[in-house]
Write a protein that holds these residues in place. Structure first.
Motif, mmCIF file in Angstrom:
data_model
loop_
_atom_site.group_PDB
_atom_site.id
_atom_site.type_symbol
_atom_site.label_atom_id
_atom_site.label_comp_id
_atom_site.label_asym_id
_atom_site.label_seq_id
_atom_site.Cartn_x
_atom_site.Cartn_y
_atom_site.Cartn_z
ATOM 1 N N GLY A 29 -1.075 6.479 0.875
ATOM 2 C CA GLY A 29 -1.252 7.430 1.991
ATOM 3 C C GLY A 29 -0.775 8.832 1.627
ATOM 4 N N LEU A 30 -1.150 9.789 2.455
ATOM 5 C CA LEU A 30 -0.836 11.199 2.156
ATOM 6 C C LEU A 30 0.547 11.617 2.647
ATOM 7 C CD1 LEU A 30 -4.283 12.820 3.005
ATOM 8 C CD2 LEU A 30 -3.343 12.296 0.740
ATOM 9 N N GLY A 31 1.133 10.833 3.533
ATOM 10 C CA GLY A 31 2.475 11.163 4.036
ATOM 11 C C GLY A 31 2.540 12.522 4.708
ATOM 12 N N THR A 32 1.537 12.821 5.509
ATOM 13 C CA THR A 32 1.447 14.191 6.063
ATOM 14 C C THR A 32 2.610 14.535 6.989
ATOM 15 O OG1 THR A 32 -0.009 13.325 7.772
ATOM 16 C CG2 THR A 32 -1.064 14.399 5.909
ATOM 17 N N ARG A 33 3.226 13.503 7.597
ATOM 18 C CA ARG A 33 4.326 13.812 8.527
ATOM 19 C C ARG A 33 5.568 14.321 7.802
ATOM 20 N NH1 ARG A 33 3.994 8.266 11.693
ATOM 21 N NH2 ARG A 33 2.983 7.708 9.730
ATOM 22 N N GLY B 255 -7.622 4.942 4.665
ATOM 23 C CA GLY B 255 -7.000 4.135 5.719
ATOM 24 C C GLY B 255 -6.396 2.854 5.166
ATOM 25 N N ALA C 60 -7.188 0.367 1.884
ATOM 26 C CA ALA C 60 -6.157 0.104 0.864
ATOM 27 C C ALA C 60 -6.022 -1.401 0.624
ATOM 28 C CB ALA C 60 -4.811 0.697 1.310
ATOM 29 N N PRO D 47 0.845 -1.201 0.000
ATOM 30 C CA PRO D 47 0.000 0.000 0.000
ATOM 31 C C PRO D 47 0.878 1.249 0.000
ATOM 32 C CG PRO D 47 -0.442 -1.448 1.894
ATOM 33 C CD PRO D 47 0.843 -1.874 1.298
ATOM 34 N N VAL D 48 0.630 2.120 -0.974
ATOM 35 C CA VAL D 48 1.457 3.340 -1.078
ATOM 36 C C VAL D 48 0.576 4.565 -1.349
ATOM 37 C CG1 VAL D 48 3.544 2.141 -1.834
ATOM 38 C CG2 VAL D 48 1.918 2.917 -3.554
ATOM 39 N N ASP E 31 7.438 2.081 4.802
ATOM 40 C CA ASP E 31 8.075 3.031 5.729
ATOM 41 C C ASP E 31 8.573 2.345 7.001
ATOM 42 O OD1 ASP E 31 5.483 2.658 6.488
ATOM 43 O OD2 ASP E 31 4.968 4.774 6.667
ATOM 44 N N GLN F 148 -6.338 3.308 -5.037
ATOM 45 C CA GLN F 148 -7.294 3.497 -3.946
ATOM 46 C C GLN F 148 -7.934 4.865 -4.214
ATOM 47 O OE1 GLN F 148 -5.500 4.003 -0.078
ATOM 48 N NE2 GLN F 148 -7.389 3.584 1.005
ATOM 49 N N LYS G 277 5.848 9.620 -0.296
ATOM 50 C CA LYS G 277 6.713 9.355 0.860
ATOM 51 C C LYS G 277 7.559 8.101 0.602
ATOM 52 C CE LYS G 277 4.836 7.333 4.663
ATOM 53 N NZ LYS G 277 4.124 7.250 5.949
ATOM 54 N N GLU G 278 6.951 7.123 -0.102
ATOM 55 C CA GLU G 278 7.634 5.843 -0.325
ATOM 56 C C GLU G 278 8.836 5.979 -1.256
ATOM 57 O OE1 GLU G 278 4.396 6.481 -0.768
ATOM 58 O OE2 GLU G 278 3.489 5.448 0.944
ATOM 59 N N PRO H 54 -7.618 8.138 0.177
ATOM 60 C CA PRO H 54 -6.842 7.493 1.256
ATOM 61 C C PRO H 54 -7.670 7.365 2.534
ATOM 62 C CG PRO H 54 -6.086 9.743 0.903
ATOM 63 C CD PRO H 54 -7.183 9.523 -0.084
ATOM 64 N N LEU I 190 4.573 -2.623 4.445
ATOM 65 C CA LEU I 190 4.503 -1.156 4.547
ATOM 66 C C LEU I 190 5.939 -0.651 4.465
ATOM 67 C CD1 LEU I 190 1.847 -0.687 7.374
ATOM 68 C CD2 LEU I 190 1.529 -1.215 4.951
ATOM 69 N N ILE J 190 -0.874 -0.526 -4.167
ATOM 70 C CA ILE J 190 -2.126 0.220 -4.021
ATOM 71 C C ILE J 190 -1.715 1.692 -4.057
ATOM 72 C CG2 ILE J 190 -4.176 0.619 -2.608
ATOM 73 C CD1 ILE J 190 -3.862 -2.319 -3.431
HETATM 74 P P1 UTP Z 1 1.012 5.582 7.220
HETATM 75 O O1 UTP Z 1 -0.022 6.071 8.133
HETATM 76 O O2 UTP Z 1 2.373 5.296 7.757
HETATM 77 O O3 UTP Z 1 1.245 6.563 5.992
HETATM 78 O O4 UTP Z 1 0.479 4.314 6.455
HETATM 79 P P2 UTP Z 1 0.559 7.915 5.603
HETATM 80 O O5 UTP Z 1 -0.873 7.939 5.987
HETATM 81 O O6 UTP Z 1 0.905 8.114 4.164
HETATM 82 O O7 UTP Z 1 1.453 8.952 6.444
HETATM 83 P P3 UTP Z 1 1.069 10.081 7.505
HETATM 84 O O8 UTP Z 1 0.588 9.319 8.725
HETATM 85 O O9 UTP Z 1 0.024 10.966 6.879
HETATM 86 O O10 UTP Z 1 2.369 10.786 7.731
HETATM 87 C C1 UTP Z 1 1.265 3.154 6.231
HETATM 88 C C2 UTP Z 1 1.262 2.772 4.757
HETATM 89 O O11 UTP Z 1 -0.072 2.583 4.304
HETATM 90 C C3 UTP Z 1 -0.307 3.366 3.136
HETATM 91 C C4 UTP Z 1 0.726 4.490 3.178
HETATM 92 O O12 UTP Z 1 1.029 4.923 1.851
HETATM 93 C C5 UTP Z 1 1.915 3.841 3.875
HETATM 94 O O13 UTP Z 1 2.775 3.204 2.948
HETATM 95 N N1 UTP Z 1 -1.708 3.854 3.143
HETATM 96 C C6 UTP Z 1 -2.190 4.524 4.228
HETATM 97 C C7 UTP Z 1 -2.497 3.641 2.037
HETATM 98 O O14 UTP Z 1 -2.071 3.039 1.038
HETATM 99 N N2 UTP Z 1 -3.772 4.138 2.043
HETATM 100 C C8 UTP Z 1 -4.287 4.810 3.101
HETATM 101 O O15 UTP Z 1 -5.466 5.218 3.028
HETATM 102 C C9 UTP Z 1 -3.470 5.004 4.222
#
Ligand code: UTP
Length: 295
Positions: free
Chosen positions: A11-15, A106, A110, A8-9, A129, A101, A25-26, A104, A127, A54
């Motif tokens: 996510g928004l990587g907000t951190r 969750g 994903a 799964p890739v 990260d 997906q 982020k990946e 995002p 995952l 994903i």
């Molecule tokens: P994380 O919570 O570590 O990544 O999810 P995030 O949401 O991208 O980062 P923050 O918390 O906002 O900084 C772990 C993995 O799950 C994927 C992310 O891409 C990451 O590789 N993920 C997370 C999805 O594919 N879809 C989602 O809806 C959420």
């Protein structure tokens, strides 16, 4: 045998904003390789043959990274840079599939996107990260447990009590080299954490998980949580936990962890480690002598 991996890739990587505003982020590098490449290499070592990513918005760089780069390859060939060429063309014959997906919503949502790819087989989830020391194969150990038990296996690590609210936390009974899990809770507060055993980003799942994901409401942080679906799955099947060796997992998904990962990898990198150690020594000595009062 487990042959499929889901990465799964989406996510928004907000951190990591603003770095992750328009790039994944990946794709953050540890020295010269992006996180996602370490994940793919780890899976290959464990015998995985089919990969599903994903993906979501702004994730095209991941597809490009594993695709053929005609122009660049020609240039490297023409200038005799074969070592570099081998570093960039080694994924071209692998079996990669990409599914989007839509939002995002969750990690659980994903994983649900993987249903048509997985069909009736058990599969690995990685995952990227959570970076695992490339010398240590946690997936092989987990696959051995799966093959004996034919039930889901999740990777665990004991974390300090102050960090339990950042993870999915499990409780269970230890037998041999694994735990039989009896409860899971996503990001508990300190008082309600059932233990300090945190779920790390490596899972072996069976298609049974999809029916729970399909009917799941958003949980912690308003996201569809894989941990919540695993908790429901426990009623149907045992779930096993494999505790990874201390110091073999790097949390590259947040800033301080990312920095520590780079330092650890730089210290082990034959090409740069001796210069890097000298640099660090000098920096630390200068810093200490300039800040004597605080030391
Ligand atoms: P994380 O919570 O570590 O990544 O999810 P995030 O949401 O991208 O980062 P923050 O918390 O906002 O900084 C772990 C993995 O799950 C994927 C992310 O891409 C990451 O590789 N993920 C997370 C999805 O594919 N879809 C989602 O809806 C959420």
């Amino acid at each position: 045998m487990i042959k499929k991996a889901v990465l799964p890739v989406a996510g928004l990587g907000t951190r990591f904003l603003p770095a992750t505003k328009a790039s994944p982020k990946e794709m953050l590098p540890i020295i010269d390789k992006p996180l996602i490449q370490y994940a793919v290499e780890e899976a290959l070592k464990a015998g995985i043959e089919e990969f599903l990513f994903i993906t979501g918005k702004h994730k095209r760089a991941i597809e490009d990274h594993f695709d053929k780069a005609y122009e660049l390859e020609e240039r490297l060939k023409n200038s005799g840079k074969y070592e570099l060429l081998n570093k960039i063309n080694c994924f071209e014959n692998l079996n990669f599939v990409y599914i989007r997906q839509k939002e995002p919503k969750g990690l659980g949502d994903a994983i649900l996107c993987a249903k048509p790819f997985v069909r009736d087989e058990a599969f690995v989830v990685i995952l990227s990260d959570d970076l695992i020391d490339p010398e240590y194969s946690v997936l092989n150990e987990m696959i051995k447990i799966y093959e004996e038990k034919k039930a889901p296996v999740i990777a665990l690590e004991e974390v300090p009590i102050s960090e339990v609210s950042r993870y999915g936390i499990v409780s269970g009974k230890k037998l041999n080299n694994y735990y039989i899990i009896d409860d899971l809770v996503e990001k508990p507060d300190l008082a309600s954490a059932p233990s300090q055993l945190a779920i790390i980003g490596r899972y072996i799942l069976t298609p049974q998980i999809f029916k729970y994901l399909e009917n799941l409401s958003p949980g912690k942080s308003g996201e569809i949580q894989l941990t919540d679906a695993l908790k429901l799955l426990l009623k149907e099947t045992p779930i096993y936990g494999y505790v990874i060796e201390k110091g073999k997992r790097y949390d590259a998904g947040e800033k301080f962890g990312y920095l520590k990962t780079i330092v650890e990898f730089a210290l082990k990198d034959k090409e740069i480690s001796s210069d890097f150690i000298k640099f660090l020594q000098e920096k630390i000595q200068t810093f200490i002598s300039n800040n004597k009062k605080s030391f």
